[in-house]
Design an enzyme around this catalytic site. Structure first.
Site, PDB file in Angstrom:
ATOM      1  N   ARG A   1      57.456  -1.192  -3.264  1.00  0.00           N
ATOM      2  CA  ARG A   1      56.778  -0.200  -2.439  1.00  0.00           C
ATOM      3  C   ARG A   1      55.651  -0.845  -1.654  1.00  0.00           C
ATOM      4  O   ARG A   1      55.114  -1.877  -2.039  1.00  0.00           O
ATOM      5  CB  ARG A   1      56.222   0.944  -3.309  1.00  0.00           C
ATOM      6  CG  ARG A   1      57.321   1.770  -3.974  1.00  0.00           C
ATOM      7  CD  ARG A   1      58.135   2.517  -2.922  1.00  0.00           C
ATOM      8  NE  ARG A   1      59.288   3.210  -3.459  1.00  0.00           N
ATOM      9  CZ  ARG A   1      60.558   2.856  -3.250  1.00  0.00           C
ATOM     10  NH1 ARG A   1      60.844   1.776  -2.551  1.00  0.00           N
ATOM     11  NH2 ARG A   1      61.545   3.572  -3.737  1.00  0.00           N
ATOM     12  N   CYS A   2      55.299  -0.197  -0.552  1.00  0.00           N
ATOM     13  CA  CYS A   2      54.252  -0.656   0.346  1.00  0.00           C
ATOM     14  C   CYS A   2      53.005  -1.045  -0.456  1.00  0.00           C
ATOM     15  O   CYS A   2      52.611  -0.301  -1.358  1.00  0.00           O
ATOM     16  CB  CYS A   2      53.933   0.468   1.332  1.00  0.00           C
ATOM     17  SG  CYS A   2      52.730   0.035   2.588  1.00  0.00           S
ATOM     18  N   PRO A   3      52.443  -2.221  -0.204  1.00  0.00           N
ATOM     19  CA  PRO A   3      52.695  -3.149   0.901  1.00  0.00           C
ATOM     20  C   PRO A   3      53.612  -4.321   0.545  1.00  0.00           C
ATOM     21  O   PRO A   3      53.749  -5.246   1.337  1.00  0.00           O
ATOM     22  CB  PRO A   3      51.295  -3.658   1.220  1.00  0.00           C
ATOM     23  CG  PRO A   3      50.653  -3.767  -0.137  1.00  0.00           C
ATOM     24  CD  PRO A   3      51.201  -2.567  -0.911  1.00  0.00           C
TER      25      PRO A   3
ATOM     26  N   ASP B   1      62.230   1.452   0.616  1.00  0.00           N
ATOM     27  CA  ASP B   1      60.899   2.041   0.775  1.00  0.00           C
ATOM     28  C   ASP B   1      60.816   2.740   2.133  1.00  0.00           C
ATOM     29  O   ASP B   1      60.950   2.083   3.168  1.00  0.00           O
ATOM     30  CB  ASP B   1      59.836   0.944   0.680  1.00  0.00           C
ATOM     31  CG  ASP B   1      58.420   1.461   0.849  1.00  0.00           C
ATOM     32  OD1 ASP B   1      58.224   2.693   0.930  1.00  0.00           O
ATOM     33  OD2 ASP B   1      57.494   0.626   0.905  1.00  0.00           O
TER      34      ASP B   1
END
Length: 84
Positions: free
Chosen positions: A18-20, A45
């Site tokens: 997931r981000c980042p 994502d």
């Protein structure tokens, strides 16, 4: 119809991240590539639909193709810009 993603020089599987993290992994992978090489990015994502195109624009790489209609998302990035 030819698969634009099939001939990538390298592949980065960022599924489950997931981000980042996906963009950080893309940045690291691209740093070790030669100009003109291509990277297939596979991700699930939703943030990558915004982050990958933004990364390419900011870092002056070329986003050759993207498939974001269904999971997993796929992006084909070429390091650097096309010669004018």
């Amino acid at each position: 119809m030819p698969d634009a993603f099939a001939a990538a020089d390298q592949t980065l599987d960022a599924r489950g991240l997931r981000c980042p993290e996906p963009v950080m992994m893309v940045r690291k992978a691209v740093r070790h590539m030669a100009d003109g090489q291509t990277l297939l990015i596979i991700s699930d994502d939703p943030a990558t639909t915004r982050d990958i195109p933004g990364f390419c624009q900011f870092m002056e790489h070329t986003l050759l193709a993207q498939a974001t209609e269904q999971l997993p998302y796929r992006y084909l990035l070429r390091k650097g810009r096309a010669a004018a």
